[in-house]
Design an enzyme around this catalytic site. Structure first.
Site, PDB file in Angstrom:
ATOM      1  N   ILE A 149       0.843  -1.190   0.000  1.00  0.00           N
ATOM      2  CA  ILE A 149       0.000   0.000   0.000  1.00  0.00           C
ATOM      3  C   ILE A 149       0.882   1.246   0.000  1.00  0.00           C
ATOM      4  O   ILE A 149       1.587   1.531   0.961  1.00  0.00           O
ATOM      5  CB  ILE A 149      -1.009  -0.043   1.176  1.00  0.00           C
ATOM      6  N   GLU A 150       0.827   1.954  -1.114  1.00  0.00           N
ATOM      7  CA  GLU A 150       1.709   3.100  -1.320  1.00  0.00           C
ATOM      8  C   GLU A 150       0.948   4.246  -1.972  1.00  0.00           C
ATOM      9  O   GLU A 150      -0.221   4.125  -2.336  1.00  0.00           O
ATOM     10  CB  GLU A 150       2.894   2.711  -2.207  1.00  0.00           C
TER      11      GLU A 150
END
Length: 331
Positions: A149-150
């Site tokens: 998750i970025e």
């Protein structure tokens, strides 16, 4: 992560213990089981980028038995595809997974990354996101998934909550599955978004197997990359312990490190094999849930006259030097 690479009524503690104990389930019938829990020591390989090596060849050369394969993304809606465009089944990605398993290994599928459309944003409810994750699990009878998750996904409080809620549903519907969440970090531990993600996980009763940081692309740092990585991991351990009420040893067993090999995007960052050995020794001392790196594609010296990029590390190294260190990690 492509952009980063040149680029997760019982008490929470009781639930974590019960689910972690169940995470060593046997492989599906006809599928070879790996000696280590799936995801423990699975380096990333990106099959759509960076002149990827044949995974079976990497296995033969290094002894590694598992890979984290990147990346599954949104096709523009709430539907998962490799790189947002290649079908989950019937193509080259499935052929690579079949080859890994035929050679006695297994895979974690990584969902997300730095670039492209993210399922956590395109799926507008937790139930829809869980269904999208489930499609990936079902496509390969997976025993582990990684949510990388970025960028805009981790920056959105709504997306962070959807990811946590969806993972809780996937875990409930797939007893024994291992779940990892991977995100960026500061030199002292998770930033505000990462801390909120962990707190949301604890509040939801999500007994995650490994909250994993990517300790590189800091912007600035002091000391070696080995020492700054362990400092950041200590900060992660404290955050997980605080959110879940774990003791120190239990918290370490629920965190992970996803490093990078060689030169990163930052001019003052080079992860040497010495740094990597420091990180490996730290992981062994604390029995971390996960030790991995980005990426097998880069685990080789660059041809003369070229610099670090998607297919080489930018440092003088023997082929697969970093993958061999990861392969030696057994918790």
């Amino acid at each position: 992560m492509p952009a980063r690479a040149l680029a997760r009524p019982l008490t929470a503690l009781a639930a974590a213990a019960a689910l972690t104990a169940g995470a060593l389930a046997l492989a599906p019938a006809g599928q070879a089981a790996t000696a280590d829990p799936v995801g423990l020591n699975a380096p990333y390989e990106y099959l759509g980028w960076g002149s990827p090596q044949k995974p079976a060849d990497v296995m033969a050369a290094t002894g590694v038995k598992q890979f984290t394969l990147a990346f599954v993304l949104s096709d523009g809606g709430c539907n998962p595809k490799w790189d947002g465009s290649r079908a989950l089944t019937g193509g080259s990605d499935q052929s690579a997974i079949n080859a890994i398993r035929s050679a006695g290994g297994d895979v974690v599928v990584s969902i997300g990354g730095w670039s492209g459309n993210k399922l956590g944003e395109k799926c507008t409810s937790a139930s829809a996101l869980a269904a999208a994750y489930q499609k990936v699990v079902d496509a390969y009878h997976l025993k582990a998934i990684d949510i990388d998750i970025e960028a805009s996904e981790v920056a959105s409080a709504a997306a962070r909550q959807r990811v946590v809620s969806a993972l809780r549903t996937v875990r409930a519907n797939n007893p024994g599955i291992r779940e990892y969440v991977t995100f960026g970090t500061t030199t002292s531990g998770p930033d505000a978004d990462g801390l909120d993600l962990i707190k949301k996980g604890a509040a939801a009763g999500l007994a995650l197997d490994g909250w994993t940081i990517m300790p590189f692309d800091f912007g600035s740092h002091s000391g070696s990359m080995g020492s700054v990585t362990t400092k950041a991991a200590d900060g992660l351990q404290k955050a997980v312990a605080s959110a879940y009420g774990y003791d120190s040893a239990t918290a370490y067993r629920h965190i992970g490190i996803s490093s990078m090999n060689g030169k990163t995007d930052e001019s003052d960052e080079t992860v040497s094999t010495g740094d990597f050995t420091t990180i490996a020794n730290y992981a062994k001392a604390h029995h971390l849930a996960r030790f991995t790196f980005w990426a097998v594609n880069r685990d080789r010296s660059c041809p003369s006259g070229t610099s670090a990029g998607d297919s080489c590390s930018g440092i003088s190294q023997s082929p697969y030097a970093f993958t061999k260190i990861v392969a030696g990690y057994h918790g």
